[in-house]
Scaffold this active site. Structure first.
Site, PDB file in Angstrom:
ATOM      1  N   ILE A   1      39.622  42.137  47.742  1.00 32.54           N
ATOM      2  CA  ILE A   1      41.038  42.373  47.416  1.00 32.54           C
ATOM      3  C   ILE A   1      41.282  43.877  47.232  1.00 32.54           C
ATOM      4  O   ILE A   1      42.272  44.425  47.725  1.00 32.54           O
ATOM      5  CB  ILE A   1      41.470  41.566  46.172  1.00 32.54           C
ATOM      6  CG1 ILE A   1      41.312  40.061  46.462  1.00 32.54           C
ATOM      7  CG2 ILE A   1      42.907  41.892  45.773  1.00 32.54           C
ATOM      8  CD1 ILE A   1      41.511  39.147  45.267  1.00 32.54           C
TER       9      ILE A   1
ATOM     10  N   THR B   1      37.929  44.105  38.691  1.00 32.11           N
ATOM     11  CA  THR B   1      36.566  43.653  38.411  1.00 32.11           C
ATOM     12  C   THR B   1      36.561  42.214  37.905  1.00 32.11           C
ATOM     13  O   THR B   1      37.344  41.889  37.016  1.00 32.11           O
ATOM     14  CB  THR B   1      35.981  44.542  37.288  1.00 32.11           C
ATOM     15  OG1 THR B   1      36.238  45.886  37.640  1.00 32.11           O
ATOM     16  CG2 THR B   1      34.529  44.338  37.094  1.00 32.11           C
TER      17      THR B   1
ATOM     18  N   SER C   1      42.962  41.215  37.591  1.00 33.27           N
ATOM     19  CA  SER C   1      41.664  40.514  37.668  1.00 33.27           C
ATOM     20  C   SER C   1      41.622  39.405  36.624  1.00 33.27           C
ATOM     21  O   SER C   1      42.061  38.284  36.890  1.00 33.27           O
ATOM     22  CB  SER C   1      40.508  41.496  37.518  1.00 33.27           C
ATOM     23  OG  SER C   1      40.548  42.116  36.243  1.00 33.27           O
ATOM     24  N   ARG C   2      41.165  39.719  35.435  1.00 34.09           N
ATOM     25  CA  ARG C   2      41.187  38.766  34.325  1.00 34.09           C
ATOM     26  C   ARG C   2      41.531  39.541  33.054  1.00 34.09           C
ATOM     27  O   ARG C   2      41.071  40.673  32.859  1.00 34.09           O
ATOM     28  CB  ARG C   2      39.821  38.084  34.150  1.00 34.09           C
ATOM     29  CG  ARG C   2      39.495  37.054  35.233  1.00 34.09           C
ATOM     30  CD  ARG C   2      40.406  35.823  35.159  1.00 34.09           C
ATOM     31  NE  ARG C   2      40.085  34.810  36.144  1.00 34.09           N
ATOM     32  CZ  ARG C   2      40.652  34.709  37.346  1.00 34.09           C
ATOM     33  NH1 ARG C   2      41.571  35.572  37.732  1.00 34.09           N
ATOM     34  NH2 ARG C   2      40.310  33.727  38.166  1.00 34.09           N
TER      35      ARG C   2
ATOM     36  N   ASP D   1      49.209  41.016  35.405  1.00 35.11           N
ATOM     37  CA  ASP D   1      49.340  39.646  35.906  1.00 35.11           C
ATOM     38  C   ASP D   1      48.465  38.698  35.098  1.00 35.11           C
ATOM     39  O   ASP D   1      48.557  37.486  35.263  1.00 35.11           O
ATOM     40  CB  ASP D   1      48.935  39.595  37.396  1.00 35.11           C
ATOM     41  CG  ASP D   1      49.221  38.246  38.032  1.00 35.11           C
ATOM     42  OD1 ASP D   1      50.250  37.634  37.688  1.00 35.11           O
ATOM     43  OD2 ASP D   1      48.417  37.786  38.872  1.00 35.11           O
TER      44      ASP D   1
ATOM     45  N   GLU E   1      46.042  32.927  28.074  1.00 33.77           N
ATOM     46  CA  GLU E   1      47.026  32.445  29.054  1.00 33.77           C
ATOM     47  C   GLU E   1      47.302  30.967  28.838  1.00 33.77           C
ATOM     48  O   GLU E   1      46.344  30.209  28.663  1.00 33.77           O
ATOM     49  CB  GLU E   1      46.513  32.667  30.479  1.00 33.77           C
ATOM     50  CG  GLU E   1      46.406  34.146  30.826  1.00 33.77           C
ATOM     51  CD  GLU E   1      45.953  34.403  32.271  1.00 33.77           C
ATOM     52  OE1 GLU E   1      45.849  33.432  33.052  1.00 33.77           O
ATOM     53  OE2 GLU E   1      45.702  35.564  32.597  1.00 33.77           O
TER      54      GLU E   1
ATOM     55  N   HIS F   1      50.307  35.212  35.803  1.00 32.11           N
ATOM     56  CA  HIS F   1      49.109  35.025  36.641  1.00 32.11           C
ATOM     57  C   HIS F   1      49.498  34.408  37.993  1.00 32.11           C
ATOM     58  O   HIS F   1      49.135  33.275  38.300  1.00 32.11           O
ATOM     59  CB  HIS F   1      48.075  34.147  35.915  1.00 32.11           C
ATOM     60  CG  HIS F   1      46.693  34.284  36.494  1.00 32.11           C
ATOM     61  ND1 HIS F   1      45.551  34.080  35.785  1.00 32.11           N
ATOM     62  CD2 HIS F   1      46.275  34.597  37.762  1.00 32.11           C
ATOM     63  CE1 HIS F   1      44.492  34.259  36.554  1.00 32.11           C
ATOM     64  NE2 HIS F   1      44.912  34.573  37.772  1.00 32.11           N
TER      65      HIS F   1
ATOM     66  N   SER G   1      47.801  34.778  43.430  1.00 31.37           N
ATOM     67  CA  SER G   1      47.671  34.004  44.674  1.00 31.37           C
ATOM     68  C   SER G   1      48.786  32.975  44.825  1.00 31.37           C
ATOM     69  O   SER G   1      48.720  32.135  45.724  1.00 31.37           O
ATOM     70  CB  SER G   1      46.326  33.286  44.668  1.00 31.37           C
ATOM     71  OG  SER G   1      46.287  32.349  43.599  1.00 31.37           O
TER      72      SER G   1
HETATM   73  C1  DGY Z   1      41.938  33.614  41.431  1.00 29.00           C
HETATM   74  O1  DGY Z   1      41.925  32.823  42.378  1.00 29.00           O
HETATM   75  O2  DGY Z   1      40.932  33.843  40.767  1.00 29.00           O
HETATM   76  C2  DGY Z   1      43.216  34.339  41.156  1.00 29.00           C
HETATM   77  O3  DGY Z   1      43.202  34.944  39.922  1.00 29.00           O
HETATM   78  C3  DGY Z   1      44.401  33.405  41.247  1.00 29.00           C
HETATM   79  O4  DGY Z   1      45.594  34.123  41.218  1.00 29.00           O
END
Ligand code: DGY
Length: 322
Positions: free
Chosen positions: A156, A208, A236-237, A261, A266, A285, A288
């Protein structure tokens, strides 16, 4: 007799048809997360679990006495305890590749939103505050030709680097555990040390994955190194960032703003101070989350679970099990 799978996410008809051709499917059928107790109670009768948010830990694996595979509908798999999965001797899969361009699009949306203050100024118009020509208090900042530093140059990151470099003429650098010569050569992207990247970038993108090593990697010290005009973007997270340190950095104006995001908790709690800053853009989030890409991800996850249950090696087995 057909093997049985439990699906804790919603799935489109195309995916249901694909699964039902080979296995018996039980759907939770609700967009809210399946209660943990219910999952623990039921999992024992299933050979496969198609999920994206359920915590796959020792407790679940012990309850899943017939479980052969867990298929995640996401590229990140920080919901899985990989060591416990290895010990249980089952397979685990995820959905890389199919979401890369979609997440890169969203990241650019976040960069532009925070730099040009798009959500804030949308509200300004809708709330009737646009009563004269806008001036300095409403101005944003340039994106083109600025320095973008990417922490985590995976698939990405590469797609973002291409957009930034070719589309926005940005000077792109990155920090990663290992060098990505391919992206350096193709796009003229440069490798920087972690500290240099923090000190030098106008935009910092965190990509990361969350692991024990990267938990709270972006901490107080990291924010203190960033420039006052730096915008911090996280797709990412949430837990790769120490959120308290981010809030302090925003309060002290150590950075110019943030585009987020993902969050440590969450869905985000209503009293999270991040929701009070006008220079922070928050999203639920959605990296995707396009109709097309989510369908592709669900198809890919279904393919993985079916391959595993047929006794084949799934296309996207997580790397720790390769
Ligand atoms: C994932 O697929 O890990 C993404 O964070 C989804 O948006």
């Amino acid at each position: 007799m057909k093997k049985k799978i439990l699906v804790t996410e919603t799935i489109p008809n195309s995916v249901r048809d694909m699964l039902e051709a080979e296995v018996s499917v039980k759907e939770w059928g609700n967009s809210k997360q399946m209660p943990r107790e219910e999952l623990l109670e039921m999992i024992g009768e299933f050979h496969g679990l198609l999920t994206s948010k359920d915590k796959i830990d020792q407790e679940l694996l012990q309850a899943g006495t017939n479980l052969e595979v867990v298929s995640n509908i996401s590229v990140g798999y920080d919901n899985m305890n990989v060591a416990a999965i290895k010990e249980a001797g089952i397979l685990a899969t995820h959905t890389p590749y199919v979401l890369d361009e979609t997440v890169a699009d969203l990241i650019f949306g976040l960069i532009l939103s925070v730099a040009r203050r798009i959500p804030e100024l949308d509200q300004y118009v809708k709330q009737g505050k646009w009563t004269k020509a806008i001036d300095l208090p409403e101005f944003g900042h340039n994106v083109h030709s600025k320095k973008l530093g990417i922490i985590g140059m995976g698939r990405i990151g590469e797609k973002v680097a291409r957009r930034a470099s070719l589309g926005f003429n940005m000077e792109v650098s990155y920090y990663n555990r290992s060098r990505n010569q391919k992206v350096e050569q193709a796009l003229g992207v440069t490798y920087q040390s972690y500290n240099n990247l923090l000190q030098d970038s106008d935009y910092i993108l965190l990509m990361t994955p969350l692991t024990n090593e990267t938990h709270h990697m972006i901490n107080k010290e990291a924010f203190e190194k960033m420039k006052e005009n730096c915008f911090f973007i996280n797709a990412s997270r949430g837990a790769v960032v120490d959120e308290k340190a981010l809030i302090t950095a925003l309060e002290k104006k150590q950075i110019a703003g943030a585009g987020l995001d993902v969050f440590e908790q969450e869905p985000i709690e209503r009293d999270n101070p991040l929701l009070t800053f006008s220079n922070v853009v928050t999203l639920p989030h959605i990296g995707s989350a396009t109709a097309e890409t989510r369908e592709e991800m669900k198809k890919y996850a279904a393919k993985n679970i079916l391959q595993a249950l047929r006794g084949e090696k799934p296309d996207a087995l997580i790397k720790e099990l390769q």
